[in-house]
Design a protein around this motif. Sequence first.
Motif: not given
Lengths: 78, 261
Positions: B210-225
């Motif tokens: 477990v890392p020292d700082e709380r993990p932050v997830f970024t989930i980026k849904i991109l424009p469809p191709l």
Amino acid sequence: MDKENLYLKIRGILVDQFDVEEALVSMDANLYEELEIDSIDAVDLLVQLKEVTGQKIAPETFKEVRTIRDVLNALIVS
Amino acid sequence: MRHLKFPDHAWRLFATVFGFAVFGVGGVIMGLLVFPSMFLFLRDRQRRQFVARRLIGRAFGGFWAMINVLGVLDYRIEGREHLGAQRDQLIVANHPTLIDVVILISLFPRANCVIKDAVTKNLFMRSVVRAADYITNSEPEELLESCVAYLRTGGSLMLFPEGTRSRPGQMIDFRPGAATVAARAGVDVLPVAIECKPLFLSKEMPWFFVPDERPVFTIKILPPLPASEFPEGDGDERHARHELNEVLLQRITRELIGMEF
């Protein structure tokens, strides 16, 4: 189908469909490194050989395949 | 993003272990009781598939919310406007951690997934995979064919073209399978870029780290191709799929570099 015809069949597929230079094709040419086919080509090749020979190559065996000789051996043995 | 105020390392370690325990126990109950009983009460395969996937989506969403509230991780989701159309598309994402799949399945509950053959044989997981009618990767040629066939029936499918979790500290790379599936099925691709900082539950990292700082997830849904904009590769299918693979890799990689903070 005997080994010789099968070899010619594989060479035909490689040259016609995967743009491999005929001069590069030999029994011991490495499919991935020397002939530069990718994993999808390998699967397509497998599908076509299955149609020709009626034989399936087990996925574990296919993962080990590096040369055309390996393909032939896998088909003859299985 | 709401969480209790126990931001210290020891708490997160405890909460992480607790999370794994809940996931394990929940999985056993679901796999031995809930999903097998679906085969009794839901005889219609389509209906069963729908109910099973919805339940998996809700359970995964609930699990994610729970570990978020417990403070194991924070997350943000960008590009929700691209979530709308859930049919008939290939969702392609990078795979930095063990649990990004959990949030993705909760965001795309109707999507089909490819499940490792070993999981399909697992006593607890078998009924889940069968009820949800997920694709299993037993044989490479059949895998390619089933993915294309499924998309052509109008469903959506989720693939992780890295083939395994990303190698920490290295640029991601994609195998050509997902691009091939999209090109052959002729469906739009929805790229999703996922980042976790600091890294957590990644490859080559023990699950209890477990890392020292709380993990932050970024989930980026991109424009469809759209399929109509796929590269044509001068009419050569092989060139076309490699170019499409490159396009998808670049779109996702660009976001990952852009997300550095």
